[in-house]
Design a protein around this motif. Sequence first.
Motif, PDB file in Angstrom:
ATOM      1  N   LYS A   1      65.288 -78.975 -14.205  1.00 28.80           N
ATOM      2  CA  LYS A   1      64.979 -80.269 -13.824  1.00 28.80           C
ATOM      3  C   LYS A   1      63.616 -80.478 -12.804  1.00 28.80           C
ATOM      4  O   LYS A   1      63.778 -79.502 -12.038  1.00 28.80           O
ATOM      5  CB  LYS A   1      66.341 -80.739 -13.112  1.00 28.80           C
ATOM      6  CG  LYS A   1      67.379 -80.714 -13.789  1.00 28.80           C
ATOM      7  CD  LYS A   1      67.595 -82.018 -14.540  1.00 28.80           C
ATOM      8  CE  LYS A   1      69.039 -82.250 -15.419  1.00 28.80           C
ATOM      9  NZ  LYS A   1      69.277 -83.301 -16.156  1.00 28.80           N
ATOM     10  N   GLU A   2      62.849 -81.425 -13.156  1.00 34.11           N
ATOM     11  CA  GLU A   2      61.744 -81.767 -12.307  1.00 34.11           C
ATOM     12  C   GLU A   2      61.303 -82.974 -12.636  1.00 34.11           C
ATOM     13  O   GLU A   2      60.821 -83.078 -13.668  1.00 34.11           O
ATOM     14  CB  GLU A   2      60.684 -80.744 -12.673  1.00 34.11           C
ATOM     15  CG  GLU A   2      59.530 -80.709 -11.642  1.00 34.11           C
ATOM     16  CD  GLU A   2      59.826 -80.612 -10.067  1.00 34.11           C
ATOM     17  OE1 GLU A   2      58.956 -81.427  -9.239  1.00 34.11           O
ATOM     18  OE2 GLU A   2      60.526 -79.869  -9.769  1.00 34.11           O
ATOM     19  N   ALA A   3      61.448 -83.957 -11.728  1.00 33.30           N
ATOM     20  CA  ALA A   3      60.909 -85.358 -11.998  1.00 33.30           C
ATOM     21  C   ALA A   3      59.449 -85.107 -11.937  1.00 33.30           C
ATOM     22  O   ALA A   3      58.793 -84.440 -11.090  1.00 33.30           O
ATOM     23  CB  ALA A   3      61.693 -86.060 -10.965  1.00 33.30           C
ATOM     24  N   ALA A   4      58.804 -86.406 -12.868  1.00 31.60           N
ATOM     25  CA  ALA A   4      57.265 -86.237 -12.659  1.00 31.60           C
ATOM     26  C   ALA A   4      57.174 -86.829 -11.160  1.00 31.60           C
ATOM     27  O   ALA A   4      57.642 -88.072 -10.851  1.00 31.60           O
ATOM     28  CB  ALA A   4      56.807 -87.544 -13.791  1.00 31.60           C
ATOM     29  N   PRO A   5      56.041 -86.389 -10.749  1.00 29.32           N
ATOM     30  CA  PRO A   5      55.406 -86.869  -9.199  1.00 29.32           C
ATOM     31  C   PRO A   5      54.981 -88.017  -9.277  1.00 29.32           C
ATOM     32  O   PRO A   5      54.470 -88.651 -10.398  1.00 29.32           O
ATOM     33  CB  PRO A   5      54.480 -85.674  -8.858  1.00 29.32           C
ATOM     34  CG  PRO A   5      53.936 -85.233  -9.956  1.00 29.32           C
ATOM     35  CD  PRO A   5      55.179 -85.409 -11.163  1.00 29.32           C
ATOM     36  N   THR A   6      54.975 -88.884  -8.145  1.00 33.74           N
ATOM     37  CA  THR A   6      54.338 -90.221  -8.115  1.00 33.74           C
ATOM     38  C   THR A   6      53.179 -90.370  -7.148  1.00 33.74           C
ATOM     39  O   THR A   6      52.938 -89.372  -6.591  1.00 33.74           O
ATOM     40  CB  THR A   6      55.475 -91.225  -7.469  1.00 33.74           C
ATOM     41  OG1 THR A   6      55.927 -90.631  -6.063  1.00 33.74           O
ATOM     42  CG2 THR A   6      56.708 -91.445  -8.233  1.00 33.74           C
ATOM     43  N   GLY A   7      52.328 -91.332  -7.599  1.00 36.32           N
ATOM     44  CA  GLY A   7      51.276 -91.492  -6.615  1.00 36.32           C
ATOM     45  C   GLY A   7      50.190 -90.585  -7.045  1.00 36.32           C
ATOM     46  O   GLY A   7      50.061 -89.871  -8.178  1.00 36.32           O
ATOM     47  N   SER A   8      49.603 -89.750  -5.965  1.00 39.61           N
ATOM     48  CA  SER A   8      48.396 -88.698  -6.218  1.00 39.61           C
ATOM     49  C   SER A   8      49.273 -87.334  -6.065  1.00 39.61           C
ATOM     50  O   SER A   8      48.409 -86.364  -6.077  1.00 39.61           O
ATOM     51  CB  SER A   8      47.374 -88.839  -5.040  1.00 39.61           C
ATOM     52  OG  SER A   8      48.088 -88.858  -3.916  1.00 39.61           O
ATOM     53  N   ASN A   9      50.406 -87.125  -5.960  1.00 35.81           N
ATOM     54  CA  ASN A   9      51.308 -85.921  -5.730  1.00 35.81           C
ATOM     55  C   ASN A   9      51.051 -85.251  -7.013  1.00 35.81           C
ATOM     56  O   ASN A   9      50.999 -85.700  -8.228  1.00 35.81           O
ATOM     57  CB  ASN A   9      52.700 -86.297  -5.385  1.00 35.81           C
ATOM     58  CG  ASN A   9      52.697 -86.684  -3.987  1.00 35.81           C
ATOM     59  OD1 ASN A   9      51.983 -86.416  -3.217  1.00 35.81           O
ATOM     60  ND2 ASN A   9      53.929 -87.632  -3.860  1.00 35.81           N
ATOM     61  N   GLN A  10      51.066 -83.607  -6.988  1.00 37.33           N
ATOM     62  CA  GLN A  10      50.881 -82.865  -8.139  1.00 37.33           C
ATOM     63  C   GLN A  10      51.901 -81.923  -7.988  1.00 37.33           C
ATOM     64  O   GLN A  10      52.753 -81.464  -7.094  1.00 37.33           O
ATOM     65  CB  GLN A  10      49.562 -82.152  -7.881  1.00 37.33           C
ATOM     66  CG  GLN A  10      48.090 -83.353  -7.469  1.00 37.33           C
ATOM     67  CD  GLN A  10      47.819 -83.797  -8.642  1.00 37.33           C
ATOM     68  OE1 GLN A  10      47.725 -83.434  -9.789  1.00 37.33           O
ATOM     69  NE2 GLN A  10      47.825 -85.279  -8.436  1.00 37.33           N
ATOM     70  N   THR A  11      52.075 -81.253  -9.474  1.00 32.03           N
ATOM     71  CA  THR A  11      53.215 -80.266  -9.418  1.00 32.03           C
ATOM     72  C   THR A  11      52.548 -79.329 -10.398  1.00 32.03           C
ATOM     73  O   THR A  11      51.889 -79.253 -11.198  1.00 32.03           O
ATOM     74  CB  THR A  11      54.360 -80.875 -10.329  1.00 32.03           C
ATOM     75  OG1 THR A  11      54.985 -81.952  -9.664  1.00 32.03           O
ATOM     76  CG2 THR A  11      55.543 -79.710 -10.710  1.00 32.03           C
ATOM     77  N   TYR A  12      52.469 -78.017  -9.824  1.00 32.34           N
ATOM     78  CA  TYR A  12      52.073 -76.788 -10.530  1.00 32.34           C
ATOM     79  C   TYR A  12      53.207 -75.777 -11.134  1.00 32.34           C
ATOM     80  O   TYR A  12      54.160 -75.468 -10.427  1.00 32.34           O
ATOM     81  CB  TYR A  12      51.242 -76.183  -9.235  1.00 32.34           C
ATOM     82  CG  TYR A  12      49.710 -76.932  -9.221  1.00 32.34           C
ATOM     83  CD1 TYR A  12      48.478 -76.805  -9.685  1.00 32.34           C
ATOM     84  CD2 TYR A  12      50.084 -77.746  -8.021  1.00 32.34           C
ATOM     85  CE1 TYR A  12      47.604 -77.513  -9.399  1.00 32.34           C
ATOM     86  CE2 TYR A  12      48.932 -78.486  -7.608  1.00 32.34           C
ATOM     87  CZ  TYR A  12      47.772 -78.463  -8.053  1.00 32.34           C
ATOM     88  OH  TYR A  12      46.682 -79.044  -7.761  1.00 32.34           O
ATOM     89  N   LEU A  13      52.717 -74.986 -12.246  1.00 33.72           N
ATOM     90  CA  LEU A  13      53.713 -73.759 -12.707  1.00 33.72           C
ATOM     91  C   LEU A  13      52.683 -72.605 -12.350  1.00 33.72           C
ATOM     92  O   LEU A  13      51.723 -72.602 -12.851  1.00 33.72           O
ATOM     93  CB  LEU A  13      53.957 -74.265 -14.099  1.00 33.72           C
ATOM     94  CG  LEU A  13      54.572 -72.899 -14.660  1.00 33.72           C
ATOM     95  CD1 LEU A  13      55.851 -72.612 -14.364  1.00 33.72           C
ATOM     96  CD2 LEU A  13      54.512 -73.477 -16.314  1.00 33.72           C
ATOM     97  N   ASN A  14      53.434 -71.793 -11.788  1.00 35.09           N
ATOM     98  CA  ASN A  14      52.711 -70.581 -11.382  1.00 35.09           C
ATOM     99  C   ASN A  14      53.376 -69.284 -11.878  1.00 35.09           C
ATOM    100  O   ASN A  14      54.495 -68.985 -11.896  1.00 35.09           O
ATOM    101  CB  ASN A  14      52.585 -70.548  -9.841  1.00 35.09           C
ATOM    102  CG  ASN A  14      51.893 -71.803  -9.142  1.00 35.09           C
ATOM    103  OD1 ASN A  14      50.763 -72.100  -9.547  1.00 35.09           O
ATOM    104  ND2 ASN A  14      52.384 -72.321  -8.080  1.00 35.09           N
ATOM    105  N   PHE A  15      52.539 -68.544 -12.339  1.00 30.77           N
ATOM    106  CA  PHE A  15      53.110 -67.117 -12.973  1.00 30.77           C
ATOM    107  C   PHE A  15      52.317 -66.183 -12.022  1.00 30.77           C
ATOM    108  O   PHE A  15      50.984 -66.018 -11.921  1.00 30.77           O
ATOM    109  CB  PHE A  15      52.950 -66.871 -14.365  1.00 30.77           C
ATOM    110  CG  PHE A  15      53.636 -67.651 -15.214  1.00 30.77           C
ATOM    111  CD1 PHE A  15      54.822 -67.394 -15.832  1.00 30.77           C
ATOM    112  CD2 PHE A  15      53.164 -69.028 -15.684  1.00 30.77           C
ATOM    113  CE1 PHE A  15      55.328 -68.205 -16.810  1.00 30.77           C
ATOM    114  CE2 PHE A  15      53.697 -69.791 -16.605  1.00 30.77           C
ATOM    115  CZ  PHE A  15      54.676 -69.443 -17.130  1.00 30.77           C
ATOM    116  N   ARG A  16      53.034 -65.321 -11.486  1.00 29.75           N
ATOM    117  CA  ARG A  16      52.437 -63.838 -10.543  1.00 29.75           C
ATOM    118  C   ARG A  16      52.292 -62.893 -11.541  1.00 29.75           C
ATOM    119  O   ARG A  16      51.595 -61.901 -10.948  1.00 29.75           O
ATOM    120  CB  ARG A  16      53.616 -63.785  -9.499  1.00 29.75           C
ATOM    121  CG  ARG A  16      52.503 -63.479  -8.093  1.00 29.75           C
ATOM    122  CD  ARG A  16      53.173 -63.520  -6.814  1.00 29.75           C
ATOM    123  NE  ARG A  16      54.415 -62.371  -6.917  1.00 29.75           N
ATOM    124  CZ  ARG A  16      55.221 -62.014  -5.904  1.00 29.75           C
ATOM    125  NH1 ARG A  16      55.034 -62.793  -4.712  1.00 29.75           N
ATOM    126  NH2 ARG A  16      56.094 -61.029  -5.908  1.00 29.75           N
ATOM    127  N   GLY A  17      52.734 -62.716 -12.654  1.00 27.81           N
ATOM    128  CA  GLY A  17      52.594 -61.732 -13.552  1.00 27.81           C
ATOM    129  C   GLY A  17      53.116 -61.550 -14.820  1.00 27.81           C
ATOM    130  O   GLY A  17      54.463 -61.425 -15.065  1.00 27.81           O
TER     131      GLY A  17
END
Length: 890
Positions: A118-134
């Motif tokens: 679950k992750e709502a799309a951000p509003t305005g100039s906010n950003q969402t990142y998906l990170n893999f460490r390995g």
Amino acid sequence: MTTTRSAGRSALFKFSLVLSVLASGVYQNAEAQTSYELNSGWKCTSLNSVKDNGTIISQTNYDLAAWNAAVVPGTVLTTQVANKQVPDPFYGMNNEKIPDIYKVGRDFYTYWFAKDFKEAAPTGSNQTYLNFRGVNYSCDVFLNGHKLNSKLHKGMFLRQSYNITKWLNKNGNNRLAVVVYPPDVVGNPNGGQGGDGTIARGVGIQYTAGWDWIQPIRDRNTGIWDKVTIEHTGAVAIKDPHVVTLVPGVRKPEGAQQPAIIQVSAEVENATGAAVSGTLQYNLDGKLVSQPVTLKANSKQEVKLTDYSLKNPKLWWPSGYGPQNLYKLNLQFVAGGKVSDQKSIEVGVRQITTEWNNKTESRQVNVNGQKVFIKGGNWIISDQMLRFSDARYDAEVRFHRDMNLNLIRVWGGALIERPEFYEACDKYGMLVFQDMWGSGDCNGRWIDPMKADDQWTRRKYPDDHDLYLKSVADQVKLVRNFPSLAIWCGGNEITPPEDIFAALRDTIMPKLDNTRWFIPYSNSEEMSRNVQGGNGDGPYGIQSLTTFWDHQTYPFNSEVGSVGVSDYESLKRFIPAENMVVPEFDASTGKTKTDPVWEYHKYIGYDGFIDKYGKAKNVEDFATKAQLVNYDQYRALMEGFSSHMWDWYTGTIIWKTQNPWTAMRGQMYDYYLDPNACLYGLHNGSEPLHIMYNQTDGMVMVANNTFKTHSNMLLVAKTYDMDGKEKVLTKVFADVTPTTTKRYLSLKREIEKEAKDKGIFLCLQLLKSDNEVISENIYWLPDANGDFSGLQKMPKGDLGATAKYLKNGKVEVTLTNEGNGALAFFNRLSLVNADTKQRILPAFYSDNYVTVLPGQTKKVVIDHNPGADKNLAVTIGGWNVTERTISIDK
């Protein structure tokens, strides 16, 4: 750095389950308001079982009902073991029942992993990142029907970060799907070091094809093996902050301090189509340091803040020398009065320098201007199937602190360790010697008939030099803020290829982390030169105790070690009953006949050392006697090196102190975190202020590995025969200056006379003015034939014992030898479940394998996880003390 925070098959399964829970548990970090892990609810299936592509699989309406539950972070093999699709490879010969990728092909271990979140799309100039460490080794990443990477991502150690703002579904229901491919070249596990060596053609872990202390890992660790996170920011994100601390001059742990310099920089990234003005700032010790920044649209910028002079700093010191003080630094980017992004960093204020010691002809390590004698342990990896956890890291590093070591070397055939490992090292005061990827075995240092390629070819490994360099740069940024990180090393026993090494030495390290010692390879001449010229390491097998004192080895020895079989309770966890067969050593040939399971688990021989205590009756007796040998070997090892501190040596690093699976060599505690006598022999032999005895010349010495002068001490030497009769040999006053070893007197003639018939106990003590014992060392010395004949007929000891809770998670055991009879010799304490008598693991003992003199009382404190078990007791048993269980008073 972002701060993040029993016997047989039944016991094995239960402990594996505990590890699985630890590895997959949710640990919220300091950025809990902006970041969280995707570490549960994953599903997986083999590539061969589906025909659809990632754009279809990653859509939320695609049916995953037939897929299996997956362990992420984890590997394909981790998941297969958790789902009972294959047997536990740590038990017996089970590893032989699991298909090896070299035989079945890469597709067999190529897997899809999927996660709904679950992750709502951000509003305005906010950003969402998906990170893999390995991810190991290559992958394609899909989200909600979109492929995120433009080309196949490769490299086990190269992080990935995707801005997923525009790909999140408006209803907040999202699916991530990742197809993970094994290493391009998996290597033939032919019994060589790293198999046929070709595993090193990739940028990954080399030992997965097998080594002389581990069997091949069948999937070569294929999988999403490290953390996956979702991160929220405003328009501007902070990337890879860098904190450097400079501590000029020669410091001491106590007293007022001159200022230290704090240097902070970071990359900031504007992900929007409009320029952003704001401030990069941090607060340290109540002071605000800031720098205004204007970022163009869709741009990155490196920002360096003004150097800050920290008044009267609380310094970070290695274990044994001073406290491990840590400051909290909160780095923020603020725009329009709001925090766009922030990173929380724990800062240890310290400075590492080195200098050449002309006496030893080796480098010495200085911390805050003070020379530190290196007492280290070689570390492979916490778990061969990469089941890492904060709790396990903390326990393993704590064991190294409890051994009175001050450095851990992370060996080059494995990985650059995880931030959670470094957090534990910061906490417990362990300096870290971090190898980069590569080993002399795989990478062509010497001719090897087990290898597929010739030396010239292997010397060019890995195949993709650009990927190697990108990965190193990325991992340096990942761990460079930890104060415990002291040394970077180009590789194990060899440098990487010439162009890679030049880039590391001349570009990457000067630019990204220029305050640490960078050495070409683990036993290079830059570390030390011996009397023959050059440097090296070893030996690795069991040795006469006098060898450690008398034979001069390499001045900064990066690998020297001995045996390491654990006790009978430990052996029962992974050796089937039918394979509990005592190894048989033939003195005439120097060879040992070993059971196949012991051989498979890499048993290293004790030669004739066990027989000196009497021929082993069974495996339990063998393992008990092995602990006496273990204790003696590692006490003598560290005493021998300490006796020549700053004369022959500036440091030594034991090969090795832990195992990532159920091996039978080179370990102070077993895979299940159960300590053996190796740990406590080291704990004794490497204590910061230590009295000791050279069995060659009879010299009594004191090693002082602290920055303090110790004066007005009373040195006491006395013997006890097998019946407990005491004889005082000498009492003299003693003092010793900081970081030195001092010789006092020889007791060789008296000891040999006392010991010749049955052997003898020698007790050395340092006493304060109130007769408080500040160092005690009890040796059991053989008879004139080199045998422990007296021990074999030693009378029973009279040991009283009580236990009480000091607080939740802490038990104090009081041991009293109340009679006038024999010593209560070599007693093992174990915290156990009161009903099952199974040991509580891990548990941490202030001392163990304890000998109590006639009329003496000793206290042992046991720390444990207070939530581990509520129904506890303590078992105690020794060489001449019958094992019993005592209750713990509330």
